[in-house]
Design a protein around this motif. Structure first.
Motif, short mmCIF file in Angstrom:
data_model
loop_
_atom_site.label_atom_id
_atom_site.label_comp_id
_atom_site.label_asym_id
_atom_site.label_seq_id
_atom_site.Cartn_x
_atom_site.Cartn_y
_atom_site.Cartn_z
N THR A 73 0.83 -1.21 0.00
CA THR A 73 0.00 0.00 0.00
C THR A 73 0.86 1.26 0.00
OG1 THR A 73 -1.78 -1.13 1.20
CG2 THR A 73 -1.76 1.27 1.30
N SER A 75 0.42 5.27 0.73
CA SER A 75 -0.54 6.19 1.33
C SER A 75 0.07 7.56 1.53
CB SER A 75 -1.06 5.63 2.67
OG SER A 75 0.01 5.36 3.53
N LEU A 100 -14.53 6.81 -7.97
CA LEU A 100 -13.55 6.58 -9.02
C LEU A 100 -14.18 6.85 -10.38
CD1 LEU A 100 -11.75 3.26 -7.96
CD2 LEU A 100 -10.92 5.61 -7.75
N ASP A 107 -7.00 -3.14 -7.87
CA ASP A 107 -6.42 -2.34 -6.79
C ASP A 107 -7.51 -1.79 -5.88
OD1 ASP A 107 -3.84 -2.61 -8.13
OD2 ASP A 107 -4.68 -1.20 -9.58
N TRP A 109 -8.67 1.48 -3.74
CA TRP A 109 -8.48 2.92 -3.57
C TRP A 109 -9.29 3.35 -2.35
CZ3 TRP A 109 -6.06 5.78 -7.79
CH2 TRP A 109 -5.71 4.97 -8.87
N PHE A 137 -5.21 9.34 1.77
CA PHE A 137 -5.50 8.59 0.54
C PHE A 137 -4.56 7.40 0.49
CE2 PHE A 137 -3.96 7.73 -3.80
CZ PHE A 137 -5.12 7.17 -4.31
N LEU A 139 -3.58 3.67 -1.86
CA LEU A 139 -3.73 2.78 -3.02
C LEU A 139 -3.07 1.47 -2.67
CD1 LEU A 139 -4.30 2.12 -6.02
CD2 LEU A 139 -2.13 3.24 -6.58
N ASN A 152 -6.03 6.47 -12.46
CA ASN A 152 -7.46 6.65 -12.30
C ASN A 152 -7.69 8.08 -11.83
OD1 ASN A 152 -10.22 6.05 -12.22
ND2 ASN A 152 -9.86 4.06 -11.28
N ILE A 154 -10.14 10.45 -9.24
CA ILE A 154 -11.15 10.51 -8.19
C ILE A 154 -11.98 11.77 -8.41
CG2 ILE A 154 -11.59 10.49 -5.71
CD1 ILE A 154 -8.72 9.48 -5.34
#
Lengths: 161, 178
Positions: A73, A75, A100, A107, A109, A137, A139, A152, A154
């Motif tokens: 991850t 972050s 998204l 993955d 999010w 945040f 991922l 991607n 948001i």
């Protein structure tokens, strides 16, 4: 009558000039302890982790990498600033949602610990206007995922309550 | 100006300022944050104390240490989970297992190759992992390693003819995804 009309026109002109403050505005700002956002301070920011890997390698400043189980991850916090305009003068707070833009079945999010999908999720229902609020945040990428590009967008929506 | 006209003007002004009543028609704003990352494959190699082995310094990391302390062929004591064996009048050995943990991420790989080599040549003592004697040339411990944890028994053999004193070396491991 003519004087009143002039006043009305002036008011309308003022309202139009101040259109940026007529309604809500949302902006994303780099958090002091987070990654530097491109387009910080605007409503269209971008966050680039660069080239990263589960084991070894480096991550950008303000990004934390953790490895657990079968995934890893990345972050980082970033800030959201919502300001109200004239039309929202009676609004006490706002609701912020996020989703998204494209589905990602691989993955994970998360924003403010809320798992994001293409359906809008409520991040807060009592957002404070003018308050630069820090949100985490993250991922999460499974080990089983192929290496390559991840991208991607948001989409955030702030609605005056 | 008539009262009716004044009222109309006032209504228009209020409308101009406030537009609609907020509670009746809430305003909204949107924004986007585009996120990008490029992931690359990677392999992790760490050493972990085996349940039946000596306690590693730096267990769980890729740079562990084994310390046997002061030891002797006859008598004395060895650390917990270390086995001492005396081979006639030729040599004596210390052995202990430890775990090698190999993980792979973001790469399709069914197994791995693990090699090990001594950092410094040792013409006196014998260093072995399992049945493989180590030298400064990398030796293959397995070419079909299963990802996860695998126990290897480390063995250091010291000839009786060797002078007493400190022994130290480093074993360099390399895991390569197949």
């Amino acid at each position: 009558m003519r004087r009143s009309c002039l006043v009305l026109v002036a008011l309308l002109f003022w309202s139009c000039r101040a259109s940026a403050q007529l309604t809500l505005t949302v902006a994303f700002v780099s958090d002091p302890s987070g990654i530097t956002l491109s387009g910080s301070g605007t409503s269209s920011a971008s966050l680039s982790f660069g080239t990263v890997q589960a084991f070894g390698g480096t991550v950008p400043s303000g990004v934390t990498k953790s490895v657990a189980g079968n995934s890893w991850t990345l972050s980082t916090p970033f800030d959201v600033l919502v300001q109200k305009g004239v039309l929202d003068s009676l609004s006490a707070n706002y609701t912020l949602t996020a989703k998204l833009q494209a589905a990602d079945i691989q993955d994970t999010w998360k924003f403010n610990s809320v798992v994001l999908s293409t359906t809008a999720a409520t991040i807060t229902a009592t957002g404070i206007y003018g308050n630069t609020t820090s949100y985490g945040f993250s991922l999460t990428v499974p080990f089983s995922a192929s290496a390559g590009a991840i991208s991607n967008t948001i989409n955030f929506t702030a609605v005056a309550n | 100006m008539s009262t009716r006209q004044k009222l109309l003007i006032a209504t228009l002004i209020v409308t101009a300022i406030f537009g609609t009543v907020p509670s009746a028609s809430a305003t909204s704003a949107t924004g986007t944050v585009a996120v990008t990352a490029t992931t690359v494959a990677s392999v992790s190699l760490t050493f972990v104390t085996d349940g039946a082995g000596i306690t590693l310094g730096g267990t769980g990391t890729s740079a562990a240490t084994i310390t046997f302390g002061s030891v002797q062929a006859y008598g004395g004591a060895v650390p917990a989970n270390v086995t001492k064996a005396v081979n006639g009048t030729t040599n004596w050995s210390l052995s202990t297992p430890f775990d090698v943990v190999v993980e792979v991420a973001n790469q399709t790989s069914s197994n791995y190759t693990l090699t090990a080599a001594l950092q410094t040549a040792d013409a006196t003592n014998t260093w072995a992992l399992g049945a493989t004697n180590l030298s400064t040339t990398a030796a293959t411990l397995t070419s079909t390693g299963a990802y996860g944890s695998t126990a290897y028994t480390f063995k250091l053999t010291i000839p009786f003819s060797a002078a007493a004193g400190a022994i130290s070396n480093t074993i360099n491991f390399t895991a390569t995804a197949n």
